[in-house]
Design an enzyme around this catalytic site. Structure first.
Site, PDB file in Angstrom:
ATOM      1  N   ASN A   1      18.933  35.473  64.856  1.00 14.79           N
ATOM      2  CA  ASN A   1      18.722  34.081  65.249  1.00 14.79           C
ATOM      3  C   ASN A   1      17.236  33.755  65.124  1.00 14.79           C
ATOM      4  O   ASN A   1      16.458  34.015  66.034  1.00 14.79           O
ATOM      5  CB  ASN A   1      19.233  33.896  66.682  1.00 14.79           C
TER       6      ASN A   1
ATOM      7  N   CYS B   1      16.472  29.487  67.294  1.00 13.01           N
ATOM      8  CA  CYS B   1      16.802  28.898  68.595  1.00 13.01           C
ATOM      9  C   CYS B   1      15.701  27.962  69.063  1.00 13.01           C
ATOM     10  O   CYS B   1      14.549  28.369  69.185  1.00 13.01           O
ATOM     11  CB  CYS B   1      17.042  29.966  69.654  1.00 13.01           C
TER      12      CYS B   1
HETATM   13  C1  LIG Z   1      25.779  25.675  74.309  1.00 12.17           C
HETATM   14  C2  LIG Z   1      25.297  26.232  73.010  1.00 12.17           C
HETATM   15  C3  LIG Z   1      24.686  27.489  72.971  1.00 12.17           C
HETATM   16  C4  LIG Z   1      24.219  28.035  71.771  1.00 12.17           C
HETATM   17  N1  LIG Z   1      23.658  29.287  71.757  1.00 12.17           N
HETATM   18  C5  LIG Z   1      23.287  29.849  70.573  1.00 12.17           C
HETATM   19  C6  LIG Z   1      22.776  31.182  70.526  1.00 12.17           C
HETATM   20  O1  LIG Z   1      22.703  31.892  71.534  1.00 12.17           O
HETATM   21  N2  LIG Z   1      22.393  31.679  69.314  1.00 12.17           N
HETATM   22  C7  LIG Z   1      22.492  30.936  68.155  1.00 12.17           C
HETATM   23  O2  LIG Z   1      22.143  31.430  67.082  1.00 12.17           O
HETATM   24  N3  LIG Z   1      22.987  29.682  68.179  1.00 12.17           N
HETATM   25  C8  LIG Z   1      23.378  29.122  69.353  1.00 12.17           C
HETATM   26  N4  LIG Z   1      23.909  27.845  69.373  1.00 12.17           N
HETATM   27  C9  LIG Z   1      24.024  27.087  68.098  1.00 12.17           C
HETATM   28  C10 LIG Z   1      25.420  27.177  67.495  1.00 12.17           C
HETATM   29  O3  LIG Z   1      25.762  28.515  67.199  1.00 12.17           O
HETATM   30  C11 LIG Z   1      25.521  26.321  66.214  1.00 12.17           C
HETATM   31  O4  LIG Z   1      24.571  26.792  65.281  1.00 12.17           O
HETATM   32  C12 LIG Z   1      25.242  24.840  66.463  1.00 12.17           C
HETATM   33  O5  LIG Z   1      25.756  24.441  67.709  1.00 12.17           O
HETATM   34  C13 LIG Z   1      25.817  23.927  65.373  1.00 12.17           C
HETATM   35  O6  LIG Z   1      27.234  23.999  65.280  1.00 12.17           O
HETATM   36  P1  LIG Z   1      28.245  22.986  66.050  1.00 12.17           P
HETATM   37  O7  LIG Z   1      27.780  21.598  65.746  1.00 12.17           O
HETATM   38  O8  LIG Z   1      29.602  23.329  65.534  1.00 12.17           O
HETATM   39  O9  LIG Z   1      28.094  23.292  67.494  1.00 12.17           O
HETATM   40  C14 LIG Z   1      24.369  27.289  70.573  1.00 12.17           C
HETATM   41  C15 LIG Z   1      24.981  26.025  70.601  1.00 12.17           C
HETATM   42  C16 LIG Z   1      25.462  25.490  71.798  1.00 12.17           C
HETATM   43  C17 LIG Z   1      26.134  24.141  71.796  1.00 12.17           C
END
Ligand SMILES: Cc1cc2nc3c(=O)[nH]c(=O)nc-3n(C[C@H](O)[C@H](O)[C@H](O)COP(=O)(O)O)c2cc1C
Ligand SMILES: Cc1cc2nc3c(=O)[nH]c(=O)nc-3n(C[C@H](O)[C@H](O)[C@H](O)COP(=O)(O)OP(=O)(O)OC[C@H]3O[C@@H](n4cnc5c(N)ncnc54)[C@H](O)[C@@H]3O)c2cc1C
Ligand code: FES
Lengths: 302, 252
Positions: free
Chosen positions: A123, A126
């Site tokens: 990652n 973030c």
């Molecule tokens: C509540 C939450 C926590 C997340 N935690 C992480 C994380 O720990 N590591 C990471 O690489 N991405 C994290 N993400 C990002 C998601 O993996 C993803 O890349 C991003 O939300 C876009 O996809 P989506 O629109 O389908 O949610 C998080 C997203 C959300 C909503």
């Protein structure tokens, strides 16, 4: 049609994975997890992290802004407590790694190298932590440096998760590819600020990351751009909620997709996406993914 | 396992200016849901209201679940426009059931729309304990569900801040005299944040189980969105470790 997707030596039973941070460590809903192409676990750090103060999540038009701040129990606890239970999953598990320094990324990799997880997702994107995170992902040189160092320490499938925040992901993707990544994934959440009625930051972490349907068109643009820039497989995500959404990412060239925010709306959100893809495959008579993948430029699929 | 159901509304009623009571037929969730637990309601099929809204179970009757909610924003506004027969997409049971006691003196203390989850709890606790219920609100029109509580057969005391009904003052002020006459009481409380904060000093001497609220993403424990700081350090996940918590263990 055969739904399986092979990336290097890892066989994903279908192309729909649960995205990091939106499906816990994959243990809350085992029956759901076992129907997915794979699970990407919540961001893991060397030491346990408490995460950011509340509130941590808020809805915005067609999206969600979160500032969880990588709350997790740390890699030692992951190994003793979580990993043995993860072995009950039938699909491949990728562990999402987060770190504040190159050394920490290396340490995490070495600890996980002896474990049966299928792969690592670095990652580098973030937005919710002060050190490391997106700062790594914005500079191609840093992306290359971290990827190279981790590559030296692992034979596992290595995915680098890119950011699209104030950077051209085509450049960082090329850097990751050159440094030995097996695949890149994108996009992580976009920088976001939510204010309350009094004009004060709403989230405990002050700023956060935007996800959900609101970011889909931008994510799709980024994925197509990166697909054109690199030869390694691309894993696409951002606002995927239906089979049609997943299909669009695959037509833009993605090998796999990840479903994030839709898992918050319902625990089987990613399974619903897969079901939708299956329906489309049947209706449109696809024989294999090559019928679909990267054909966006060619227009109509009838 | 969390269950998802599309259940028709069998009754929607206005209880106060902005407070609504809804009965939904949801046979599988209603069989399982216990006092203290909650459901997640999908507000709209469209993408503009994405996250489910959490509501505590106010009561259960056969295959039906009751919730009582206040209109505070776009989600609850939309839900308040529902009609009999409309289908609601709900998931549940979410959260841990409230810990139950036996053969004790129990005080149930609710403020505003916070009295909602206490009805089902009162019904269950009444079977094995001595229960006194204190219900408070700003003014009479906001004092809801009083007859529902009375019908359970427990002693009910009312307070209003404007003195229009019951004792004038805050519900938390009415608590002290009630407790002073009891041996080893247990308190269950739900209400606005200020009300729960007022109970913190008490929680060091008496067991107080409080229903807390925090912004939720998933309601199922996967997103780590609903953090509440623990006295011992770190956070608990309110949707998984709560929403009913021992008040002496958290920092408000
Ligand atoms: C509540 C939450 C926590 C997340 N935690 C992480 C994380 O720990 N590591 C990471 O690489 N991405 C994290 N993400 C990002 C998601 O993996 C993803 O890349 C991003 O939300 C876009 O996809 P989506 O629109 O389908 O949610 C998080 C997203 C959300 C909503
Ligand atoms: C476990 C739990 C149980 C709940 N049970 C009930 C219930 O039985 N009856 C009831 O009326 N309400 C209950 N709530 C609060 C309810 O979920 C919110 O009022 C609702 O989500 C608001 O949605 P909205 O779209 O109308 O408002 P939004 O636009 O989302 O928010 C408008 C305002 O509502 C308040 N709000 C929003 N979300 C929450 C939340 N999660 N907790 C507290 N306040 C919030 C805030 O003050 C916010 O400024 C509960 C909350 C939780 C966490
Ligand atoms: S709301 Fe997602 S973990 Fe509690």
């Amino acid at each position: 049609m055969k739904f399986e997707v092979l990336i290097r030596d890892v066989k994903f039973p279908n192309p729909v994975l649960a995205a990091s941070g939106t499906f816990g460590f994959g243990l809350e809903f085992l029956t759901v997890a076992n129907r997915l192409g794979g699970v990407v676990t919540k961001g893991l750090t060397v030491k346990p992290r408490a995460g950011n103060p509340p509130p941590r999540i808020v809805e915005t038009p067609s999206g969600v802004v979160n500032s969880v701040g990588l709350e997790n129990p740390g890699v030692a606890m992951f190994k003793t407590d979580i990993l043995p239970r993860l072995q009950r999953l039938k699909c491949p598990v990728l562990v999402n790694l987060a770190a504040g320094s190159l050394d920490e990324f290396c340490e995490l990799t070495e600890i996980l190298e002896e474990t049966p997880v299928a792969g690592l997702e670095l990652n580098l994107s973030c937005p919710n932590v002060k050190e490391g995170g997106v700062a790594f992902g914005q500079k191609p040189q840093r992306v290359a440096e971290v990827t190279r160092a981790v590559r030296k320490r692992t034979d596992k499938l290595l995915v680098v998760k890119l950011t699209a925040n104030f950077v051209d992901p085509a450049e960082t993707a090329k850097a990751a590819e050159a440094a030995g990544a097996d695949a890149v994934s994108l996009i992580n959440t976009l920088f976001a600020l939510v204010l309350d009625q009094n004009g004060r930051p709403f989230l405990g972490g002050r700023t956060g990351g935007l996800s959900g349907p609101a970011i889909k068109p931008f994510a799709l643009f980024c994925v197509e751009r990166v697909v054109k820039a690199v030869k390694i497989p691309v894993i696409g995500m951002g606002g995927i909620r239906t089979g049609q959404d997943a299909f669009e990412f695959i037509s833009a060239g993605a090998h796999l997709v990840q479903v994030g925010t839709a898992n918050l709306t319902r625990p089987d959100g990613a399974v619903e996406v897969m079901k939708g893809l299956r329906r489309l495959a049947r209706i449109r008579g696809w024989q294999n993914w090559d019928d679909v993948r990267g054909k966006a430029g060619e227009g109509c699929f009838g | 396992m969390v269950i998802q159901e599309n259940g028709p509304i069998t009754e929607i009623k206005r209880l106060g200016a902005e407070i609504f009571s809804v009965w939904i037929a949801a046979a599988r969730i209603s069989q399982k849901i216990k006092p203290g637990q909650f459901i997640g309601v999908k507000v709209s099929e469209r993408e503009d209201l994405l996250l489910r809204r959490p509501f505590s179970v106010a009561d259960v009757n056969g295959d039906k679940i009751r919730i009582v909610f206040r209109v505070v924003g776009p989600g609850t506004e939309r839900l308040a426009r529902s009609k009999n027969g409309d289908n609601w997409d709900i998931i549940g049971p979410l959260g841990k059931p409230a810990p139950l006691v036996r053969n004790r003196n129990v005080v149930i203390c609710g403020g505003g729309v916070g009295v909602a989850p206490l009805l089902y709890l009162t019904r269950v606790l009444h079977k094995a304990n001595q229960v006194v219920v204190l219900l408070g609100a700003r003014c009479t029109p906001e004092l809801i569900m009083v007859s529902d509580f009375r019908r359970v057969g427990v002693k009910v005391q009312l307070t209003t801040e404007d003195g229009s009904q019951g004792v004038k003052g805050l519900v938390t002020e009415a608590l002290a005299p009630v407790l002073s006459e009891m041996r080893a009481p247990v308190v269950y409380a739900c209400g606005p944040k200020g009300m729960i904060e007022a109970l913190c000093p008490l929680s060091e001497k008496v067991k107080v189980w409080a229903f807390l609220e925090e912004r939720m993403g998933c309601g199922t424990g996967v997103c780590y969105g609903c953090a509440v700081p623990k006295k011992a350090g770190g956070y608990l996940r309110l949707c998984k470790d709560g929403p009913v918590v021992s008040l002496d263990e958290v920092v408000l």
